[in-house]
Design an enzyme around this catalytic site. Structure first.
Site, mmCIF file in Angstrom:
data_model
loop_
_atom_site.group_PDB
_atom_site.id
_atom_site.type_symbol
_atom_site.label_atom_id
_atom_site.label_comp_id
_atom_site.label_asym_id
_atom_site.label_seq_id
_atom_site.Cartn_x
_atom_site.Cartn_y
_atom_site.Cartn_z
ATOM 1 C CG PHE A 26 -24.383 -3.831 -5.245
ATOM 2 C CD1 PHE A 26 -23.621 -4.961 -5.957
ATOM 3 C CD2 PHE A 26 -25.470 -3.276 -5.935
ATOM 4 C CE1 PHE A 26 -24.178 -5.325 -7.309
ATOM 5 C CE2 PHE A 26 -25.618 -3.634 -7.267
ATOM 6 C CZ PHE A 26 -25.245 -4.432 -7.706
ATOM 7 C CB SER A 52 -17.348 -0.675 -8.712
ATOM 8 O OG SER A 52 -18.516 0.399 -8.256
ATOM 9 C CB ALA A 53 -22.785 -1.852 -8.201
ATOM 10 C CG PHE A 77 -8.704 -4.680 -1.536
ATOM 11 C CD1 PHE A 77 -10.248 -4.561 -1.856
ATOM 12 C CD2 PHE A 77 -8.033 -5.476 -1.190
ATOM 13 C CE1 PHE A 77 -10.549 -5.869 -1.155
ATOM 14 C CE2 PHE A 77 -8.741 -6.701 -0.400
ATOM 15 C CZ PHE A 77 -10.333 -6.733 -0.556
ATOM 16 C CE1 TYR A 95 -13.553 3.603 -8.305
ATOM 17 C CE2 TYR A 95 -15.654 3.739 -8.736
ATOM 18 C CZ TYR A 95 -14.555 3.117 -8.098
ATOM 19 O OH TYR A 95 -14.879 2.103 -7.100
ATOM 20 C CE LYS A 147 -12.494 0.061 -9.061
ATOM 21 N NZ LYS A 147 -11.506 -0.707 -8.467
ATOM 22 C CG ASP A 180 -2.359 0.827 1.095
ATOM 23 O OD1 ASP A 180 -2.007 2.085 0.888
ATOM 24 O OD2 ASP A 180 -3.361 0.481 1.361
ATOM 25 C CG ASN A 181 -0.169 4.682 -2.482
ATOM 26 O OD1 ASN A 181 -0.994 4.512 -1.814
ATOM 27 N ND2 ASN A 181 0.025 5.291 -3.857
ATOM 28 C CG ASP A 191 -26.831 10.411 -6.913
ATOM 29 O OD1 ASP A 191 -25.550 9.737 -7.088
ATOM 30 O OD2 ASP A 191 -27.123 10.739 -5.743
HETATM 31 P P1 NAD Z 1 -9.666 2.598 0.124
HETATM 32 O O1 NAD Z 1 -9.181 3.961 -0.512
HETATM 33 O O2 NAD Z 1 -9.827 2.931 1.522
HETATM 34 O O3 NAD Z 1 -8.425 1.578 -0.055
HETATM 35 C C1 NAD Z 1 -7.631 1.667 -1.366
HETATM 36 C C2 NAD Z 1 -6.257 1.457 -0.769
HETATM 37 O O4 NAD Z 1 -5.383 1.536 -1.871
HETATM 38 C C3 NAD Z 1 -5.770 2.585 -0.049
HETATM 39 O O5 NAD Z 1 -5.026 2.122 1.253
HETATM 40 C C4 NAD Z 1 -4.817 3.495 -0.821
HETATM 41 O O6 NAD Z 1 -3.900 3.854 0.059
HETATM 42 C C5 NAD Z 1 -4.247 2.277 -1.723
HETATM 43 N N1 NAD Z 1 -3.665 2.831 -2.906
HETATM 44 C C6 NAD Z 1 -4.311 3.697 -3.854
HETATM 45 N N2 NAD Z 1 -3.537 3.733 -4.832
HETATM 46 C C7 NAD Z 1 -2.429 2.893 -4.864
HETATM 47 C C8 NAD Z 1 -1.302 2.828 -5.603
HETATM 48 N N3 NAD Z 1 -1.280 3.361 -6.778
HETATM 49 N N4 NAD Z 1 -0.361 1.888 -5.020
HETATM 50 C C9 NAD Z 1 -0.347 1.250 -3.728
HETATM 51 N N5 NAD Z 1 -1.705 1.626 -3.117
HETATM 52 C C10 NAD Z 1 -2.565 2.394 -3.314
HETATM 53 O O7 NAD Z 1 -10.950 2.352 -0.592
HETATM 54 P P2 NAD Z 1 -11.987 0.891 -0.197
HETATM 55 O O8 NAD Z 1 -13.054 1.417 0.069
HETATM 56 O O9 NAD Z 1 -11.386 0.045 0.632
HETATM 57 O O10 NAD Z 1 -11.999 0.187 -1.848
HETATM 58 C C11 NAD Z 1 -11.122 -0.661 -2.223
HETATM 59 C C12 NAD Z 1 -11.205 -1.201 -3.675
HETATM 60 O O11 NAD Z 1 -12.575 -1.431 -3.764
HETATM 61 C C13 NAD Z 1 -11.162 0.063 -4.551
HETATM 62 O O12 NAD Z 1 -10.480 -0.338 -5.725
HETATM 63 C C14 NAD Z 1 -12.263 0.775 -4.955
HETATM 64 O O13 NAD Z 1 -12.669 1.129 -6.163
HETATM 65 C C15 NAD Z 1 -13.247 -0.558 -4.793
HETATM 66 N N6 NAD Z 1 -14.601 -0.306 -4.478
HETATM 67 C C16 NAD Z 1 -15.071 0.278 -3.317
HETATM 68 C C17 NAD Z 1 -16.355 0.618 -3.102
HETATM 69 C C18 NAD Z 1 -16.547 1.480 -1.746
HETATM 70 O O14 NAD Z 1 -17.876 1.862 -1.850
HETATM 71 N N7 NAD Z 1 -15.648 1.588 -0.900
HETATM 72 C C19 NAD Z 1 -17.349 0.295 -3.949
HETATM 73 C C20 NAD Z 1 -17.109 -0.590 -5.078
HETATM 74 C C21 NAD Z 1 -15.740 -0.584 -5.393
HETATM 75 N N1 UDP Z 2 -26.687 10.488 -0.472
HETATM 76 C C1 UDP Z 2 -27.296 11.742 0.151
HETATM 77 N N2 UDP Z 2 -26.673 12.432 0.925
HETATM 78 C C2 UDP Z 2 -25.273 12.166 0.975
HETATM 79 C C3 UDP Z 2 -24.637 11.256 0.371
HETATM 80 C C4 UDP Z 2 -25.196 10.250 -0.229
HETATM 81 O O1 UDP Z 2 -28.642 11.854 -0.185
HETATM 82 O O2 UDP Z 2 -24.622 13.115 1.676
HETATM 83 C C5 UDP Z 2 -27.689 9.575 -1.170
HETATM 84 C C6 UDP Z 2 -27.265 9.290 -2.582
HETATM 85 O O3 UDP Z 2 -27.883 10.343 -3.390
HETATM 86 C C7 UDP Z 2 -27.757 8.016 -2.813
HETATM 87 C C8 UDP Z 2 -27.352 7.185 -1.674
HETATM 88 O O4 UDP Z 2 -27.484 8.206 -0.427
HETATM 89 O O5 UDP Z 2 -28.888 7.796 -3.138
HETATM 90 C C9 UDP Z 2 -25.974 6.484 -1.450
HETATM 91 O O6 UDP Z 2 -25.142 7.280 -1.852
HETATM 92 P P1 UDP Z 2 -23.265 7.065 -1.967
HETATM 93 O O7 UDP Z 2 -22.691 8.269 -2.224
HETATM 94 O O8 UDP Z 2 -23.153 6.296 -0.534
HETATM 95 O O9 UDP Z 2 -23.401 5.431 -2.871
HETATM 96 P P2 UDP Z 2 -23.638 5.653 -4.207
HETATM 97 O O10 UDP Z 2 -24.514 6.773 -5.087
HETATM 98 O O11 UDP Z 2 -22.396 5.483 -4.973
HETATM 99 O O12 UDP Z 2 -24.225 4.411 -4.575
#
Ligand code: NAD
Ligand code: UDP
Length: 343
Positions: free
Chosen positions: A177, A124-125, A80, A148, A152, A31-32, A294
């Site tokens: 999700f 991601s969804a 991740f 973004y 993916k 991780d960075n 949204d």
């Molecule tokens: P996060 O930001 O908490 O974790 C990502 C980690 O990757 C961090 O620790 C960051 O420091 C590290 N990182 C980023 N760029 C890097 C690089 N170039 N080299 C090394 N390390 C690096 O995010 P998260 O919520 O844990 O998400 C993890 C993965 O899941 C991501 O790929 C994200 O896109 C995906 N994802 C997250 C969600 C969500 O809602 N959290 C939803 C769908 C998909």
């Molecule tokens: N949302 C909201 N206020 C906020 C953040 C999110 O009303 O401050 C709503 C957003 O419009 C969506 C739901 O909450 O309907 C989930 O949003 P989030 O950003 O958590 O996830 P995503 O939209 O990426 O699914």
């Protein structure tokens, strides 16, 4: 089995590290810390009582990935690491394409060189864009709406091409999700930088008084109460899905996408209400304009993951809210030193 976890210090990564260690895997984290803190990994050790190697390095630096493969006998990778904020990706798309896509290509190059071909990838969804049908199944059209989301979608395609070129690869594309919640210990959780973009961390920061009022983005959607509907999944359930995916990629080659969701949709107002009950705190809110980009409703058909991985989300919305609140209230400043409030 020795598993490399890229981005293991992050929100989902740290929870997955806990589950892997508790299941007896040996893990190595790369991780960075761009969006995380080394403290999260100390807490992972604290929860599990197990140590592991951590490399501070960037995926864009192929040498630093290679060092990890030279020094360890890696057998599989859970990937991740990447940038994940939709809004920011519109502002700085090149950085998103570079980090997410180039980072993945460099990782795969090194994996190929060291003959490691088992990969679990965080998709991601958001790759579905505006869904044609609800619940969303994996064969739905992919039409990501943001830079973004497109990273993916493109990575999924790159990984499919990789498999076509070499059928020794075994790749799971996990389409998450909406992960919320935290480990029940209250030691690890989501620690966003600055003002949160996502609903649950925003609510928890209103609850501790860091933010004054929740802005609800629109109440005229064609949903039960007019507010947006999403499939919220406990991060520990999500983490467990990675163990199932790891078993799958270790036992068969191919490339498959899986939805990781609960299959249930909750509106913003239902989440506010569930949180208020779990934390016994009132959340002041106001209705504001819908957020650009949204969608109204998004929830998963998780049956493929149940059928093929033997995985189902188990935790209900009450537990998700309680665990989010325990994490936030004990760590009002996330992982910043000495922020844990002992009870
Ligand atoms: P996060 O930001 O908490 O974790 C990502 C980690 O990757 C961090 O620790 C960051 O420091 C590290 N990182 C980023 N760029 C890097 C690089 N170039 N080299 C090394 N390390 C690096 O995010 P998260 O919520 O844990 O998400 C993890 C993965 O899941 C991501 O790929 C994200 O896109 C995906 N994802 C997250 C969600 C969500 O809602 N959290 C939803 C769908 C998909
Ligand atoms: N949302 C909201 N206020 C906020 C953040 C999110 O009303 O401050 C709503 C957003 O419009 C969506 C739901 O909450 O309907 C989930 O949003 P989030 O950003 O958590 O996830 P995503 O939209 O990426 O699914």
């Amino acid at each position: 089995m020795v598993v490399l976890i890229t981005g293991g210090a992050g929100y989902i990564g740290s929870h997955t590290c806990v589950e892997l260690l508790q299941a007896g895997y040996e893990i190595i984290v790369l991780d960075n810390y761009r969006n995380s803190h080394p403290e999260s990994l100390k807490r992972v050790e604290q929860i599990t009582g197990r140590g592991f190697k951590v490399y501070r390095g960037d995926l864009l630096d192929e040498k630093s990935i290679e060092k990890v493969f030279i020094e360890n006998n890696i057998e599989a990778v859970i990937h991740f690491a990447g940038l994940k904020a939709v809004g920011e990706s519109v502002q700085i798309p090149l950085m998103y394409y570079e980090c997410n896509i180039n980072g993945t290509i460099k990782l795969c190059n090194v994996m190929k060189k060291y003959n490691v071909k088992n990969l679990v990838f965080s998709s991601s969804a958001t790759v579905y864009g505006v869904p044609e049908r609800i619940p969303i199944s994996e064969d739905a059209a992919l039409e990501a709406q943001s830079p973004y989301g497109r990273t993916k979608q493109m990575i999924e395609e790159i990984l499919r091409d990789l498999y076509v070129s070499d059928q020794e690869w075994s790749i799971a594309l996990l389409r998450y999700f909406n992960p919320i919640g935290a480990h029940e210990s209250g030691l690890i959780g989501e620690a966003p930088n600055g003002i949160p973009n996502n609903l649950m961390p925003y609510i928890t920061q209103v609850a501790i008084g860091k933010l004054k009022v929740l802005n609800i983005f629109g109440n005229k959607y064609p949903t039960k109460d007019g507010t947006g509907v999403r499939d919220y999944i406990h991060v520990v359930d999500l983490a467990k899905g990675h163990l199932k995916a790891l078993e799958k990629v270790s036992s068969a080659t191919g490339v498959e996408a899986y939805n990781l969701g609960t299959g249930k949709g909750y509106s913003v107002l239902e989440i506010v209400e569930a949180f208020e009950k779990a934390a016994n705190i009132k959340i002041p809110y106001r209705i504001v304009e819908p957020r650009k980009g949204d969608i109204a409703i998004c929830y998963a058909d998780p049956s493929k993951a149940r059928r093929e991985l033997g995985w189902t989300a188990e935790k209900e919305i009450e537990e998700m809210c309680m665990d989010s609140w325990r994490w936030q209230s004990r760590n009002p400043n996330g992982y910043v030193e000495d922020s844990i409030v002992l009870q």
